[in-house]
Enzyme design. Sequence first.
Site, PDB file in Angstrom:
ATOM      1  N   TRP A 110       0.820  -1.221   0.000  1.00 52.45           N
ATOM      2  CA  TRP A 110       0.000   0.000   0.000  1.00 52.45           C
ATOM      3  C   TRP A 110       0.850   1.265   0.000  1.00 52.45           C
ATOM      4  CZ3 TRP A 110      -4.318  -0.559  -2.160  1.00 52.45           C
ATOM      5  CH2 TRP A 110      -5.080  -1.712  -1.963  1.00 52.45           C
ATOM      6  N   ASP A 180      -1.457   6.704   6.531  1.00 54.62           N
ATOM      7  CA  ASP A 180      -2.539   5.825   6.086  1.00 54.62           C
ATOM      8  C   ASP A 180      -2.746   4.782   7.178  1.00 54.62           C
ATOM      9  OD1 ASP A 180      -4.209   3.961   4.960  1.00 54.62           O
ATOM     10  OD2 ASP A 180      -2.996   3.588   3.169  1.00 54.62           O
ATOM     11  N   LYS A 204     -11.965  -1.946   6.830  1.00 56.57           N
ATOM     12  CA  LYS A 204     -11.150  -2.934   7.556  1.00 56.57           C
ATOM     13  C   LYS A 204     -11.628  -3.004   9.015  1.00 56.57           C
ATOM     14  CE  LYS A 204      -8.519  -3.344   3.840  1.00 56.57           C
ATOM     15  NZ  LYS A 204      -7.537  -2.418   3.299  1.00 56.57           N
TER      16      LYS A 204
END
Length: 380
Positions: A110, A180, A204
């Site tokens: 990511w 993030d 999530k």
Amino acid sequence: MRWKMSDSRDLQNFSGGPGALPPSVLRQLQEAIVEVPELGLSLLGISHRSDWFAGVVAETERNIRLLLGLSDDYQVLLLQGGATQQFSMVPMTLLRDKQQPAEYLDTGYWSGKAIVEARREGPVKVIWDSSDNGYCRLPSDAELSYSATAPYLHYVSNETVEGLQFHRILGRDEVPRVCDMSSDFLSRPCDAQRFSLIYAHAQKNLGPAGVTVVVLRDELLKEVPEGLPGFLDYRNHVKAHSNFNTPPVFAIYAVMLVSRWLLHDIGGLSNMARINSQKAEILYGVLDAHADFYRGRAAPADRSLMNVCFNLPSPELERRFLSEVGSAGFSGLAGHRSIGGLRASIYNGMSLVAVERLAEFMLGFRAAPAVGLQRLARAN
Ligand SMILES: *Cc1c(COP(=O)(O)O)cnc(C)c1O
């Protein structure tokens, strides 16, 4: 026939994302889809301009502020476009037309995606690259050197794909920190005021896909470049109280329920962290006790409490594991498509009991697979 929570396989959904949600939240959502009790209307048909929805946004924001202990100079926004849109919105706001590079850590799948998007907007310096170690560990403080004048520092607190998590805050206080936190937001206490901007999509730890929480310090919006598309200018979302265009009412309502659950049922982030650590300890305990068979990906010091990633001695064994774990009623255990292997994601909504059951399955599989493979070989 009425759907009963006790019948639900969702209780054993170890998917990397979207993740499992607490059963009490699912029940309230189930009811609200038919009729929100206080309104007599379906959640799916309620106007985003109603007072009721303004109240939902306000409570969601208030709960997140409480959980993180945020002061009034922070905004809590509920945006769309996922974490991916933040990969672009952050550098559009903070890096466009800048000469000094923003500093990024490349610690996994990511963060790599975030770097690609930042480079479209301005200069980027990658101050750590984990590709040399196969994305199996994170840097120590001694391995990092930060500039004092970068426009900002960006990193990913939990690398969801590789199962790596920072257990400390990075950077220097004079440079804005941007993080993030999509896969570990509200999973543990967080000294949020040391960050200038935190983003985390819901799917999530917080709710279904469709909404992304952005926590940002007002000061960051003083020098936004002119000419950004209206939708990509944080200031418009601040002004509109996260109601700039039609927001995802369903997803935001779900996040509100999860934030209530965290506050009132769990009792705050310290309690959530304690439960999450217990779950992780159970699974890492199995990995450590059978390290010749369950081969953990992450260096022990950098292990994620959210995503437990491991390999078995052979791809055949991994295929067999997936097939048997599926027959035993578990789901979502295949590793991310980019690296394969196996991954058990144990977000906030995953119960301790389900993790205990998975650990039991793993111990049983450890004891039996050789037998199973011999049987297979004989059959061929
Ligand atoms: C899943 C994930 C993303 C992807 O987010 P989208 O909402 O699909 O854009 C980004 N960052 C992290 C850390 C993730 O876990």
